[in-house]
Structure formats: C-alpha cells, structure tokens
Design a protein around this motif. Structure first.
Motif, mmCIF file in Angstrom:
data_model
loop_
_atom_site.group_PDB
_atom_site.id
_atom_site.type_symbol
_atom_site.label_atom_id
_atom_site.label_comp_id
_atom_site.label_asym_id
_atom_site.label_seq_id
_atom_site.Cartn_x
_atom_site.Cartn_y
_atom_site.Cartn_z
ATOM 1 N N CYS A 131 0.856 -1.188 0.000
ATOM 2 C CA CYS A 131 0.000 0.000 0.000
ATOM 3 C C CYS A 131 0.892 1.238 0.000
ATOM 4 O O CYS A 131 0.789 2.111 0.850
ATOM 5 C CB CYS A 131 -0.941 -0.009 1.196
ATOM 6 N N ILE A 132 1.816 1.268 -0.947
ATOM 7 C CA ILE A 132 2.738 2.393 -1.091
ATOM 8 C C ILE A 132 2.692 2.895 -2.526
ATOM 9 O O ILE A 132 2.354 2.152 -3.449
ATOM 10 C CB ILE A 132 4.184 2.008 -0.712
ATOM 11 N N TRP A 133 3.031 4.167 -2.684
ATOM 12 C CA TRP A 133 3.031 4.775 -4.002
ATOM 13 C C TRP A 133 4.211 5.722 -4.110
ATOM 14 O O TRP A 133 4.689 6.254 -3.103
ATOM 15 C CB TRP A 133 1.718 5.523 -4.244
ATOM 16 N N ALA A 134 4.665 5.932 -5.324
ATOM 17 C CA ALA A 134 5.881 6.727 -5.536
ATOM 18 C C ALA A 134 5.593 8.222 -5.466
ATOM 19 O O ALA A 134 4.590 8.707 -5.994
ATOM 20 C CB ALA A 134 6.490 6.392 -6.894
ATOM 21 N N CYS A 135 6.491 8.929 -4.794
ATOM 22 C CA CYS A 135 6.501 10.396 -4.798
ATOM 23 C C CYS A 135 7.798 10.811 -5.491
ATOM 24 O O CYS A 135 8.878 10.290 -5.181
ATOM 25 C CB CYS A 135 6.449 10.928 -3.378
ATOM 26 N N HIS A 136 7.710 11.750 -6.418
ATOM 27 C CA HIS A 136 8.791 12.034 -7.346
ATOM 28 C C HIS A 136 9.135 13.518 -7.292
ATOM 29 O O HIS A 136 8.255 14.370 -7.400
ATOM 30 C CB HIS A 136 8.333 11.643 -8.758
ATOM 31 N N ALA A 137 10.412 13.817 -7.093
ATOM 32 C CA ALA A 137 10.883 15.201 -7.080
ATOM 33 C C ALA A 137 12.024 15.354 -8.080
ATOM 34 O O ALA A 137 12.825 14.435 -8.265
ATOM 35 C CB ALA A 137 11.366 15.586 -5.683
ATOM 36 N N SER A 138 12.104 16.516 -8.727
ATOM 37 C CA SER A 138 13.133 16.767 -9.749
ATOM 38 C C SER A 138 13.720 18.159 -9.572
ATOM 39 O O SER A 138 13.036 19.097 -9.143
ATOM 40 C CB SER A 138 12.540 16.646 -11.161
ATOM 41 N N VAL A 139 14.999 18.312 -9.946
ATOM 42 C CA VAL A 139 15.669 19.592 -9.852
ATOM 43 C C VAL A 139 16.916 19.531 -10.730
ATOM 44 O O VAL A 139 17.406 18.449 -11.068
ATOM 45 C CB VAL A 139 16.042 19.905 -8.375
ATOM 46 N N GLU A 140 17.438 20.681 -11.095
ATOM 47 C CA GLU A 140 18.715 20.729 -11.797
ATOM 48 C C GLU A 140 19.842 20.421 -10.807
ATOM 49 O O GLU A 140 19.874 20.967 -9.703
ATOM 50 C CB GLU A 140 18.934 22.106 -12.424
ATOM 51 N N GLY A 141 20.756 19.556 -11.214
ATOM 52 C CA GLY A 141 21.819 19.131 -10.319
ATOM 53 C C GLY A 141 22.635 20.283 -9.765
ATOM 54 O O GLY A 141 23.074 20.246 -8.608
ATOM 55 N N SER A 142 22.846 21.318 -10.564
ATOM 56 C CA SER A 142 23.664 22.451 -10.116
ATOM 57 C C SER A 142 23.034 23.182 -8.938
ATOM 58 O O SER A 142 23.727 23.863 -8.177
ATOM 59 C CB SER A 142 23.864 23.426 -11.276
#
Length: 462
Positions: free
Chosen positions: A327-338
């Motif tokens: 009963c788990i679901w993915a949470c997704h975060a993104s950013v520029e590496g710099s």
C-alpha cells in the motif's frame, strides 16, 4: 578510506521447510491490487538483522541446541497469521492474472548456517566489502515468496536474514510480520501476543475506481526492456569494488540542518511560507546533495529523487495500519543538479529540501493517487533520457530496531537489496533514542570515499 578485509566463510548446517500448523489456515485466494502489480517483476527485498550474544552461556552449539527449536516453532506460528508469505503466486483460473494462493502445507525455507566472519566488523558503520553480506541472506526458490536464514557467528552473535518478493508485502507489512515472529519467539507463547493487531487481508479495502490495475499491467508489460536496461546498468556498476557503509545523522545534526534551512530561506529570499521540513526531508535532502556532488551530477542536468509513501492513512477512507500487502506509491521530485550540488552552501541545501518537501505537500494537497495513471510512464521517460534517479528503501517509521527475539534489540539492520536497486536505505538510529536517522549506502569504493568526505564536510562546517 581503507576497506577492511573480512573472511566470509559460511557453512550451511541444515535447511527446513516450515509451514503454519497443519489445518490452521484454510485454502485462500487473494487477488493482487494495483499496489501489488507494480512489483510483480521478481523484485526482492533483502534484510539482515544482527543480534549480540553477549552471555558466555550462549556458545554456538548451545544457541543452536536451545534456541533453534524455538525459532522454528515461532516462525510456524507467525506464518499462521501471515500465511501469504508461505503462499504461491500463480495465474487465477478465472482472470488469468496472478494471485496469491495458499493451500495447507505451503511453506517457507529456513536455512541454518554458521560463519567465522568477524561479527563486530560486520555491524560497524565503516565501509565493508558488500560480498561479506551475500552469504547471510537466503536464496529464494523459484515458487517461493519468502525465505529466511539464521546464521550463528563464532564470536558471540547471530543474524536473521530474509528475502521477500516485494509483490507479497511492502516494508510496513514485512516489519509487522518480523515483530510478531520476534514477539512469539521471545515470549514462547502465541497467546501472549493477542494484543498485537492481526494482519488484514481484505482487498476490498483498496478501491480502484480509476481502473489503475489494468492500466498498470499494460504499462509494465510494455516496458520489459526498461527493467533489463536498469539491470545491465547496475551490473556494470557492480563490476567495480563495491562497499557498504552507514552514515548517521544524529538528532542534533538534523536540528542544525533545520535551523540552517530556515535561516537561509529568510536571508536569501525572505520566504515565510511553510515548508515541509521533517527529519525525513532533511535527511533525504542532505544525502541527495552529497551524492549529487560525489557523482558529478552538476551543471544543466535534471536529477530525480523518488521515494515511497505509505498510502494507508492517505486512502479515502483511510485503512488500518495492519493491512498486509502493498500500500505504497511513488513520490517524485526533480531539480537541476547544479542547484543542490554544494553541501556547504546553504542555498544548495535549501533547494534540495524545498523540492522534496513540496513534492510531499503536493501529494497531500492533490491526493496520493492524483495522476497515478501517468506516474509510471514519467519514471520510464526519466530512465529513457538517462537522467539520474536516487531512490529510497525503508523508512525511519518502520522502527526496525524494535525487533527483539529475546536477545535485545538488533545490533545492526542492513538492507542488502540496495545493491541491486541503487537506492539508499533509511532507518531510525539505534542510538540517540531513535531520534536520529541511519542511512545505508552500497557504492563503488571510490565514490563512497567522496560521499564520506562530503558528508563530514557539510556537517562539520556548522
């Protein structure tokens, strides 16, 4: 950073098939929910719980003669409650889709082994050769969903290793089982554990009004090549000398990070809007920054952070924490590496904390399953573009150090399967009253040296 050389000779003493008590569980069919099917690709979870044997009376032979029968018997009683772990996974005659099928006599394998490895070196935080841990986790039979291994060390310690197919249970469910097994083993009487919540298997508690299950089945079957590509990439990395180490963020470290992010947000931007900066967010953001810098993922390159959230309390209506399965679901975060590459630069840390905190906030605001039909394709697109993804295994909320088989809390708990997934593992700190967080990593030795240096530098600067 020198990696200690350990001897890892392990000898299998015996193997048993352990069943629930005969006739105690009726024949049962359990369908897979949409939470389960995303793991139906032979993904396994492997953990090792290390325990001290400090008493001089607990020699290896004494331990095996006096404790092994109790461990086997308590495992049988635990499987009576948690029977899906002994079940098989096979296509349903009605739907053709996989389901769990338990029949009387279904079993799990328990391997008993002895080792002359240095127990105290294995449970230390410093880097160790990953190969030292492989003989301590059991192999999984082709039709098994779980297996277990008891290994007794010559120098006062033992371990319990487990291998579980993720399709059978998420981390919360696995720990529910482990704590129950340990409780029965410690007290020697299942009746004394009646105050522990019984697992709940009712799949009707997981509604699927959006028809996610067939959508996910189609999406996953179309992306078989992606799974192969991920495996090839990880295999190539593992040709380097891999080491495993633990990094601990104490409660004081976490509070320092919390003050730094608050001060930096006010100084640089005057932001007063609330930001979700839990201990989880602070730990993940800090380690993400360390790994980003160590791996050279800087410049104009998008990097990603992916972690699982427990949906039990987030479902509508909420379901019990005792629900057993996935009963788990993915949470997704993104950013520029710099933006997050400097662990000494508070601005970089703020960026890491903000992007993770806001991802959690969006999930809470919009609903955990909002856009769920596009979550898997987005992750696939990220893989296709070759953009780096860091994922998380485990959670401090699982309280892995509360597992007590009668010999006290574990000396150390390791997630071995992060070698296969490239994830970092999280657990509550054994020390510090459990208020700190342990981070486990398995990396090429040269990369681990860079991470260790950055980890120390970032905390020591303040």
């Amino acid at each position: 950073m020198a990696t200690p050389t350990l001897v890892h000779r392990v000898r299998v003493i015996d193997q048993f098939r352990v069943t629930p008590p005969s006739g105690s569980v009726p024949e049962t069919h359990l369908p897979l929910t949409f939470f389960d099917v995303i793991w139906d690709r032979s993904v396994t979870v492997q953990r090792i719980f290390f325990f001290d044997l400090s008493s001089s009376s607990h020699t290896k032979s004494h331990f095996l003669s006096t404790q092994l029968p109790n461990i086997k018997q308590s495992l049988s009683l635990a499987l009576q409650r948690f029977y899906p772990l002994a079940a098989t996974l096979a296509p349903s005659p009605q739907t053709g889709h996989n389901e769990f099928h338990y029949t009387d006599g279904d079993s799990v394998q328990l391997t008993v082994a002895e080792s002359d490895s240095d127990f105290h070196a294995l449970v230390a935080d410093h880097p160790k050769d990953t190969a030292e841990f492989h003989p301590l986790v059991p192999e999984l039979g082709s039709s098994d969903l779980s297996s277990f291994q008891l290994t007794v060390f010559a120098d006062s310690g033992f371990s319990i290793g487990l291998t579980v197919r993720h399709v059978a249970a998420d981390g919360s469910s696995i720990m529910q089982f482990m704590k129950y097994w340990a409780w029965v083993c410690r007290l020697g009487d299942e009746s004394d554990s009646m105050n522990l919540p019984s697992p709940i298997y009712d799949r009707d508690l997981i509604p699927d009004p959006m028809g996610l299950k067939p959508i996910l089945l189609d999406q996953i079957s179309m992306r078989e090549q992606m799974w192969k590509e991920i495996g090839i990439k990880l295999e190539a990395q593992q040709k380097e000398h891999m080491v495993r180490a633990t990094f601990v963020l104490s409660r004081a470290n976490i509070e320092d990070l919390r003050h730094r992010v608050a001060a930096a947000r006010m100084e640089d931007t005057g932001k007063r809007d609330p930001l979700h900066v839990s201990s989880f967010v602070l730990t993940c953001g800090y380690m993400w920054a360390c790994l980003t810098k160590a791996r050279g993922h800087v410049g104009d390159r998008t990097i990603h952070f992916c972690f699982a959230v427990d949906c039990r309390a987030r479902m509508s209506p909420p379901i019990s924490a005792a629900y057993f399965g996935n009963c788990i679901w993915a949470c997704h975060a993104s950013v520029e590496g710099s933006e997050i590459a400097s662990v000494k630069d508070n601005e970089g840390l703020v960026a890491a904390f903000e992007v993770i905190g806001r991802a959690i906030q969006r999930l809470d605001d919009d609903g955990v399953l909002n856009g769920a039909d596009q979550r898997f394709p987005r992750i696939c697109a990220t893989v296709d573009k070759g953009e780096p993804i860091l994922s998380v295994a485990g959670s401090p909320r699982l309280r892995v150090y509360n597992v007590d088989f009668g010999f006290g809390r574990p000396r150390k708990v390791e997630v071995i399967s992060i070698e296969e997934t490239g994830a970092m593992s999280l657990a509550e700190s054994r020390e510090d009253g459990g208020r700190g967080i342990e981070v486990g990593l398995a990396l090429p030795e040269s990369e681990m040296e860079r991470v260790a240096s950055l980890f120390k530098e970032g905390l020591g600067a303040h």
